[in-house]
Scaffold this motif. Sequence first.
Motif, mmCIF file in Angstrom:
data_model
loop_
_atom_site.group_PDB
_atom_site.id
_atom_site.type_symbol
_atom_site.label_atom_id
_atom_site.label_comp_id
_atom_site.label_asym_id
_atom_site.label_seq_id
_atom_site.Cartn_x
_atom_site.Cartn_y
_atom_site.Cartn_z
ATOM 1 N N ALA A 170 -5.033 -11.689 7.405
ATOM 2 C CA ALA A 170 -3.964 -10.719 7.657
ATOM 3 C C ALA A 170 -2.583 -11.302 7.461
ATOM 4 O O ALA A 170 -1.616 -10.560 7.280
ATOM 5 N N ASP A 171 -2.449 -12.625 7.507
ATOM 6 C CA ASP A 171 -1.147 -13.257 7.311
ATOM 7 C C ASP A 171 -0.828 -13.499 5.843
ATOM 8 O O ASP A 171 0.312 -13.319 5.417
ATOM 9 N N SER A 384 1.414 -27.377 -5.868
ATOM 10 C CA SER A 384 0.603 -26.676 -6.863
ATOM 11 C C SER A 384 0.751 -25.170 -6.700
ATOM 12 O O SER A 384 1.090 -24.669 -5.625
ATOM 13 N N ALA A 385 0.455 -24.437 -7.777
ATOM 14 C CA ALA A 385 0.480 -22.984 -7.707
ATOM 15 C C ALA A 385 -0.539 -22.469 -6.699
ATOM 16 O O ALA A 385 -0.302 -21.463 -6.019
ATOM 17 N N ALA A 386 -1.669 -23.166 -6.590
ATOM 18 C CA ALA A 386 -2.692 -22.749 -5.618
ATOM 19 C C ALA A 386 -2.152 -22.820 -4.194
ATOM 20 O O ALA A 386 -2.423 -21.938 -3.366
ATOM 21 N N ARG A 387 -1.374 -23.859 -3.900
ATOM 22 C CA ARG A 387 -0.790 -23.967 -2.559
ATOM 23 C C ARG A 387 0.265 -22.889 -2.314
ATOM 24 O O ARG A 387 0.385 -22.374 -1.202
ATOM 25 N N VAL A 388 1.029 -22.562 -3.335
ATOM 26 C CA VAL A 388 1.998 -21.467 -3.199
ATOM 27 C C VAL A 388 1.263 -20.164 -2.895
ATOM 28 O O VAL A 388 1.632 -19.416 -1.978
ATOM 29 N N GLN A 389 0.214 -19.892 -3.648
ATOM 30 C CA GLN A 389 -0.536 -18.656 -3.456
ATOM 31 C C GLN A 389 -1.299 -18.638 -2.132
ATOM 32 O O GLN A 389 -1.601 -17.562 -1.611
ATOM 33 N N ALA A 390 -1.590 -19.817 -1.591
ATOM 34 C CA ALA A 390 -2.304 -19.881 -0.313
ATOM 35 C C ALA A 390 -1.475 -19.300 0.821
ATOM 36 O O ALA A 390 -2.026 -18.788 1.806
ATOM 37 N N ALA A 394 5.276 -18.132 3.230
ATOM 38 C CA ALA A 394 5.834 -19.422 3.626
ATOM 39 C C ALA A 394 6.512 -20.111 2.443
ATOM 40 O O ALA A 394 7.577 -20.720 2.601
ATOM 41 N N ALA A 395 5.906 -20.003 1.261
ATOM 42 C CA ALA A 395 6.495 -20.640 0.078
ATOM 43 C C ALA A 395 7.847 -20.018 -0.255
ATOM 44 O O ALA A 395 8.815 -20.727 -0.556
ATOM 45 N N ALA A 396 7.934 -18.694 -0.217
ATOM 46 C CA ALA A 396 9.192 -18.022 -0.523
ATOM 47 C C ALA A 396 10.260 -18.377 0.502
ATOM 48 O O ALA A 396 11.421 -18.636 0.147
ATOM 49 N N ILE A 415 7.300 -11.181 -3.101
ATOM 50 C CA ILE A 415 7.982 -11.551 -1.862
ATOM 51 C C ILE A 415 9.464 -11.777 -2.170
ATOM 52 O O ILE A 415 9.804 -12.498 -3.103
ATOM 53 N N VAL A 416 10.339 -11.183 -1.374
ATOM 54 C CA VAL A 416 11.774 -11.432 -1.478
ATOM 55 C C VAL A 416 12.223 -12.065 -0.167
ATOM 56 O O VAL A 416 12.011 -11.488 0.905
#
Length: 513
Positions: A170-171, A384-390, A394-396, A415-416
């Motif tokens: 859900a997060d 990595s892109a995988a960590r961003v997508q995880a 949080a990444a944004a 995400i904005v």
Amino acid sequence: MPSPHALYSVAEIRAIEQAALAALPAFTLMQRAGQAAAKRALELVGPLRHHAPILVLAGPGNNGGDALEAATHLAREGASVTVLLFADSDRQSEDSRRAHKNAKNSPLRFADPACGEQVITASRWSLIVDGLFGIGLARAISAPLRSVIEQVNNLDCKVLALDVPSGLDADTGNIVGPEGIAIRATDTVTFIGGKPGLHTGHGRDYAGHVEVADLDIGREFFVDAKAQLNRPELFSDYLRPRPHNSHKGSFGDVIVAGGAHGMSGAAILAARAAAKCGAGRVFAAFLSEPPAYDSAQPELMCRHAHDMDFASSAVTIGPGLGTSNAARDILTRALLSGAPLVIDADALNLIASSDDLRLKLRSRGHPALLTPHPLEAARLLNTSAARVQADRLAAARQLAAELNSVVLLKGSGTIVAQPGGELAINTTGNPALATAGTGDVLAGICGALLAQGWKAWPAALAGCWLHGSAADTLVAQGTGPIGLTASELIPCVRALLNRLSHKHGVDEPSNSQ
């Protein structure tokens, strides 16, 4: 009541729920959740609600209790309800045991969970209600429930998920656990407040249409949401009809800087988008030798990037820019100019590779607008892109804070994020945007809005909303999603921007007699 557009983390939802539970009689929230779920289920079944075959899947936790309570209401409304209960009654919570007792005293049928797969495929269900797992799931769903979910996902019928599709985080909107699986719902009724994972990552594929049931919890129990769903109301202050007494200088200039050798098309797409989204003048500034003019859009003024004065215009930099020393020099000039700035594509890659450029970006007096896709975001975060997508949220947020910029992280559920942590998830767009050049169009749209006096935050919100909504409109009209090209978005974005401006704007007084 809280806004239906507000989004809460699992931790925030739990805190709200615990505070409400302490102030309400036992079983109240489960009762309300069951009623809300049954109401939505009956809406989905429609006029054939009486004797409609509905299958309810109930798991071991409180989500399963919500499902049992919903099943009871549905059966009493005349639906033909079958329940598959995957729970040990001795390990159910007190509220879930009470819901179980209510269900056993209602006119529904409990089927043997050991025969779950056969039950699922034996009938033609009008609706399946998913109450297997809620927001507390911490590991991948395994046998035997994995097979149950596989069977449900293979059926051609409506599926209503309670709170969150079982197996979806859900997060984050990811599938829980390595090699995990999740219910693919057509609809979700989510309780207490909205959850970000229903709207980004895999969320939009698995949650379907989402509605919020706040369970009549008082406003005093809610915390201020740090995230929300994007919508035109968030940027409507900048939408207004144009006064008659205006000229091209009233709407600003955009410089689109990019177009290295072999990549001129990216700059042209961005420049065309900027022109059709209302900038007074648009300069297409090329690192390579500029064309004499753009035959499809002769209004564009084609220049050499080295000859441009960035101080007097809004700047979109990056489409087709490349990563040469010349590109780095142009980017340095743009960063130092103080101009309203959209940074895209190779300009992001250059910043990712240079501490000096990163410092110049971070030190700007006004936030720039960054438009990375996940791989570009990963380079900026040295991950990595995988960590961003995880964890896209949080990444944004991390990027926005570290680079003192408004960050528009592209993807399903864009995400904005602002430097202070405020965040919005975009709700428009579809797979038609998964094609070359659409990011260049988005960058051009945002640049045009900055030129017209928009701040970076509303420009990012409006840019991604319009960009996605244009794709939705075209697909609804039969153009795409397969084969839609980036340039086809531009006139549709223009039409949407004009429509919104007249809907939300306040007409200027006319001098005509």
